[in-house]
Design a protein around this motif. Structure first.
Motif, short mmCIF file in Angstrom:
data_model
loop_
_atom_site.label_atom_id
_atom_site.label_comp_id
_atom_site.label_asym_id
_atom_site.label_seq_id
_atom_site.Cartn_x
_atom_site.Cartn_y
_atom_site.Cartn_z
N ALA A 214 -37.15 29.00 -44.43
CA ALA A 214 -36.29 27.84 -44.16
C ALA A 214 -36.68 26.68 -45.06
N TYR B 111 -33.73 24.23 -35.48
CA TYR B 111 -34.53 25.33 -34.94
C TYR B 111 -34.28 25.45 -33.44
N THR C 195 -40.03 32.83 -40.68
CA THR C 195 -38.78 32.08 -40.72
C THR C 195 -38.95 30.67 -41.25
N ALA D 266 -31.86 28.00 -37.70
CA ALA D 266 -32.96 28.95 -37.79
C ALA D 266 -33.48 29.27 -36.40
#
Length: 275
Positions: free
Chosen positions: A167, A180, A163, A146
């Motif tokens: 996620a 991430y 996001t 991500a």
């Protein structure tokens, strides 16, 4: 704290240079000063929606001239990271032009047929179909990436799921946590320094958040400056077990210090005074 000579700069965008598409005090002048003196710098953002060209145009409308090659997004950092991990790999992407363009330019093939990675970025049009496809691909072995962990984003009507929120949904369905790349992962700062050819000892980071900009800057070994023109207040600083090297009202103070690193008496006074 020992004084450091800073000759490269990383700066956050929203809350540092602009707020609601208006230039903040000193922002345009600071960028102009860096450009005129050939100082190496990058403007950073966790937003993966827009391309550097889009963001350059947005800043220009605010009165700040930043060339697109001086902008580093979480999408670009993600593409650079994955290009190193799996050169010419494949990915199923949920995101917009900022992410898809960066991944294409990094040599990735976009596919939903047994991709190496599922890459999640921010979009205003998350679809149930795409999220379902991502879940199935991850369950089948695709690695989950991500761009950034931000759970909400702003809009004129109020906050939007971002996001990190999507996620979390995918993680709940797959039992797989994403990696991430964006802030607060110092990976984003290190990739930016690689682009600049900069060394951490001589690089400064300017941000408006303790939990992303400052902590990532400290972990990357940078000279960190917190400005109070965005999210953080002076009272917020005492809630954290770490501190930036300097606290300033805005980037205007960098111009007034004459040092460019916030290390004058005014900034240190700002550090020591507590409300």
């Amino acid at each position: 704290m020992a004084k450091r000579k800073i000759d490269c700069w990383l700066t956050d965008m929203d809350g540092v240079l602009v707020h609601e598409n208006k230039a903040l005090p000193g922002a345009a002048e600071l960028i102009e000063q860096w450009r005129d003196s050939d100082t190496r710098f990058l403007v950073l953002t966790n937003n993966s929606i827009y391309t550097p060209r889009d963001l350059s145009a947005r800043l220009y409308r605010s009165g700040i001239e930043v060339p697109e090659d001086k902008i580093w997004t979480s999408a670009l950092a993600t593409a650079a990271f994955l290009a190193d991990q799996a050169p010419e790999g494949s990915a199923f992407i949920i995101g917009e032009a900022g992410l898809t363009t960066a991944m294409h330019e990094a040599g990735f093939v976009m596919t939903d047929a047994n991709p190496d990675f599922v890459v999640l970025g921010e979009t205003r049009t998350y679809s149930f179909e795409a999220i379902t496809k991502a879940i199935r691909l991850i369950n089948n072995g695709a690695r989950f990436i991500a761009t950034n962990p931000d759970v909400t984003g702003p809009s004129a009507e109020g906050v939007l799921p971002a996001t990190g929120a999507v996620a979390a949904l995918i993680t709940a369905a797959t039992k797989r946590d994403p990696y991430y790349v964006g802030k607060p992962n110092p990976m984003m700062f290190r990739s930016a320094m690689n682009k600049l050819g900069a060394h951490s000892e001589r690089t400064g980071m300017i941000g408006d958040r303790m939990d992303t900009d400052v902590v990532a800057g400290i972990e990357a070994g940078l000279h960190t400056i917190l400005v109070l023109s965005g999210i953080a207040s002076r009272e917020d600083v005492d809630r954290y077990p770490f501190r930036p090297a300097a606290i300033l009202d805005s980037v205007q103070d960098l111009l007034e210090s004459g040092t460019g690193d916030g290390s004058d008496d005014k900034s240190h006074k700002g550090r020591k005074n507590k409300s």
